[in-house]
Design a protein around this motif. Structure first.
Motif, PDB file in Angstrom:
ATOM      1  N   GLY A 122      -8.764  -5.699   4.419  1.00  0.00           N
ATOM      2  CA  GLY A 122      -9.089  -4.461   3.730  1.00  0.00           C
ATOM      3  C   GLY A 122      -8.668  -3.198   4.453  1.00  0.00           C
ATOM      4  N   ARG A 123      -8.130  -3.314   5.672  1.00  0.00           N
ATOM      5  CA  ARG A 123      -7.805  -2.130   6.451  1.00  0.00           C
ATOM      6  C   ARG A 123      -6.360  -2.097   6.946  1.00  0.00           C
ATOM      7  NH1 ARG A 123     -11.419  -1.114   4.013  1.00  0.00           N
ATOM      8  NH2 ARG A 123     -13.494  -0.336   4.588  1.00  0.00           N
ATOM      9  N   THR A 124      -5.777  -3.242   7.288  1.00  0.00           N
ATOM     10  CA  THR A 124      -4.412  -3.252   7.800  1.00  0.00           C
ATOM     11  C   THR A 124      -3.437  -2.793   6.721  1.00  0.00           C
ATOM     12  OG1 THR A 124      -4.852  -4.983   9.420  1.00  0.00           O
ATOM     13  CG2 THR A 124      -2.566  -4.708   8.728  1.00  0.00           C
ATOM     14  N   ASN A 125      -2.504  -1.916   7.111  1.00  0.00           N
ATOM     15  CA  ASN A 125      -1.486  -1.417   6.188  1.00  0.00           C
ATOM     16  C   ASN A 125      -0.151  -2.052   6.556  1.00  0.00           C
ATOM     17  OD1 ASN A 125       0.562   0.253   4.907  1.00  0.00           O
ATOM     18  ND2 ASN A 125      -1.058   1.740   4.506  1.00  0.00           N
ATOM     19  N   ASP A 156       3.056   0.295   6.115  1.00  0.00           N
ATOM     20  CA  ASP A 156       3.275   1.235   7.222  1.00  0.00           C
ATOM     21  C   ASP A 156       3.913   0.533   8.408  1.00  0.00           C
ATOM     22  OD1 ASP A 156       2.305   3.366   5.800  1.00  0.00           O
ATOM     23  OD2 ASP A 156       0.375   3.485   6.864  1.00  0.00           O
ATOM     24  N   ARG A 181       0.838  -1.197   0.000  1.00  0.00           N
ATOM     25  CA  ARG A 181       0.000   0.000   0.000  1.00  0.00           C
ATOM     26  C   ARG A 181       0.881   1.259   0.000  1.00  0.00           C
ATOM     27  NH1 ARG A 181      -3.685  -3.472   2.741  1.00  0.00           N
ATOM     28  NH2 ARG A 181      -5.853  -3.093   2.092  1.00  0.00           N
ATOM     29  N   PRO A 182       0.292   2.408  -0.413  1.00  0.00           N
ATOM     30  CA  PRO A 182      -1.094   2.631  -0.853  1.00  0.00           C
ATOM     31  C   PRO A 182      -1.295   2.145  -2.285  1.00  0.00           C
ATOM     32  CG  PRO A 182       0.148   4.675  -0.981  1.00  0.00           C
ATOM     33  CD  PRO A 182       1.062   3.668  -0.353  1.00  0.00           C
ATOM     34  N   GLU A 184      -3.083  -9.736   1.584  1.00  0.00           N
ATOM     35  CA  GLU A 184      -2.912  -8.401   1.011  1.00  0.00           C
ATOM     36  C   GLU A 184      -1.477  -7.902   1.147  1.00  0.00           C
ATOM     37  OE1 GLU A 184      -6.529  -5.820   2.161  1.00  0.00           O
ATOM     38  OE2 GLU A 184      -6.442  -7.380   3.691  1.00  0.00           O
ATOM     39  N   HIS A 208      -4.370  -9.048  11.526  1.00  0.00           N
ATOM     40  CA  HIS A 208      -4.785  -8.470  10.248  1.00  0.00           C
ATOM     41  C   HIS A 208      -6.280  -8.205  10.214  1.00  0.00           C
ATOM     42  CE1 HIS A 208      -3.619  -7.583   6.069  1.00  0.00           C
ATOM     43  NE2 HIS A 208      -4.860  -7.918   5.773  1.00  0.00           N
ATOM     44  N   THR A 209      -6.629  -6.995   9.828  1.00  0.00           N
ATOM     45  CA  THR A 209      -8.023  -6.631   9.574  1.00  0.00           C
ATOM     46  C   THR A 209      -8.208  -6.534   8.069  1.00  0.00           C
ATOM     47  OG1 THR A 209      -8.138  -5.357  11.627  1.00  0.00           O
ATOM     48  CG2 THR A 209      -9.841  -4.932   9.977  1.00  0.00           C
TER      49      THR A 209
END
Length: 401
Positions: free
Chosen positions: A276-279, A282, A13-14, A51, A273-274
């Motif tokens: 769709g949300r965890t980056n 970062d 990401r992003p 992801e 890990h969440t």
């Protein structure tokens, strides 16, 4: 020794529109280049929901595309997830055979059971059951690619009636069979079952020699093939970034290799890990100051440094080294430049010895392979009179009165 490229299709990401398209198109260009340069294998993972770490959920599609853009490079599933909830064994047999046909017999059939809870939980697979699922599915999938017809099976983890699974692969009896190995116990299992060990643990040449020696000792003494042929081979992974200037090689490749290791740890060892949300990127940046460095002992450096690193694996008896060149935010142009430099200044001297090495190895193992095949218990074919007839649907429908 042989050389391969290893793909997870990492995408930190992003994310922006078009990033995945660019990722896959760049990878296809890299594989096409590697084929022209004389690399031996490309390995493509199968992962789901991991992801940033791996956006490769349909390796058969990617490898099918590779097959039409290349002529010689071997196309490796590294690996196919074999528990039936991921892939029904008959569907695996059909896809492997089809890829073998469209590639003119260039498939390497890597298998595995999976280890990430994001994947296993997503498909409802219980951790204590996955090894048994893998073993049952691999054995029956091999039978499906060979037997005409497949007599059917009533097992613990899947069942199916007698069917002739088509098409059949070009390579007889089936493409070379491998299993993913992350520790010595799985390498021992690979040797006992007569299949190649795709080792995804980052070990140095000294430890690699212990793994290799143990694998071939067990293969000689205990092998009972799970497939219809054996594939005594060990492949190991390493990082990859080569440049005439060591510091530039590190600048181009070290961060991507470190992200590869961090993201693997996040999804398999220490992460939370969440979806769709965890980056992950970062988190990696926050942890970067505390992560181990790369360097020549991880396949990152000058041609001379990489040559010395790889010679250690060759001396240990490793059959193939697969390079993790696409990690983190490693740039496409840097990857291509490194592949070209390696093919020009390092690979030829290893390839020059490969034909003789393979001939010696085949001669040394021949009596042990014969003994292993004699120990195998083969699935019985159905006599013609016992093959069930299956009525077409229309035969079962009564005409309206």
């Amino acid at each position: 020794m042989k050389f391969g490229l290893f793909y997870e299709h990492q995408l930190p990401r992003p994310w922006h529109d078009g990033d995945e398209l660019k990722l896959f198109q760049n990878a296809l260009d890299q594989v096409e280049l590697a084929d022209r340069l004389g690399f031996d294998h490309v390995w493509e993972v199968e992962h789901h929901f991991l992801e940033e770490y791996a956006h490769s959920s349909a390796p058969e599609v990617f490898l099918g595309a590779c097959s039409q853009r290349t002529k010689n490079i071997r196309l490796g599933h590294g690996i196919t997830l074999m528990p039936p909830a991921y892939n029904h064994p008959a569907r695996v047999a059909e896809r492997i055979a089809t890829l073998d046909l469209v590639s003119n017999g260039r498939v390497e059939w890597g298998t595995g059971e999976s280890a990430a809870l994001l994947e296993l939980g997503g498909f409802g697979i219980l951790v204590p059951e996955k090894r048994g699922m893998w073993r049952e599915a691999v054995e029956q999938c091999a039978n499906m690619m060979v037997m005409d017809p497949y007599p059917g099976y009533d097992g613990k983890y899947f069942s199916m009636p007698c069917r002739n699974v088509v098409p059949k692969p070009v390579q007889k009896p089936h493409p070379p069979l491998w299993v993913a190995c992350s520790n010595r116990e799985t390498i021992k299992l690979a040797a006992r079952l007569g299949i190649g060990a795709l080792t995804f643990a980052f070990v140095d040449p000294e430890e690699a020699k212990q793994w290799v020696d143990e694998y071939y000792r067990i293969f000689r003494e205990e092998c009972v093939p799970i497939g219809h042929a054996v594939n005594p081979n060990i492949a190991m992974v390493t990082g990859f970034s080569v440049h005439p200037d060591e510091e530039e090689a590190r600048r181009r490749g070290e961060d991507g290799f470190r992200f590869f290791g961090f993201a693997l740890g996040h999804h398999y060892i220490f992460g939370e890990h969440t979806p769709g949300r965890t980056n992950v990127w970062d988190a990696f940046e926050a942890a970067r100051p505390f992560l181990p460095q790369g360097g020549p002992n991880r396949g990152i450096g000058t041609p001379a440094q990489l040559r010395a690193h790889l010679q250690g694996f060759a001396d240990a008896g490793v059959d193939q080294v697969a390079f993790i060149q696409q990690g983190g935010r490693n740039r496409h142009d840097h990857i291509c430049e490194a592949l070209e430099l390696f093919a020009r200044e390092v690979m030829p001297e290893f390839h020059a010895l490969e034909v003789d090495r393979q001939a010696r190895k085949a001669a040394e193992l021949a009596p042990f392979i014969e003994a292993a095949m004699r120990r195998k218990t083969w699935m019985s074919a159905l006599p013609d009179q016992d093959i069930p007839r299956v009525l077409a649907l229309g035969r079962n429908i009564k005409p309206a009165s």
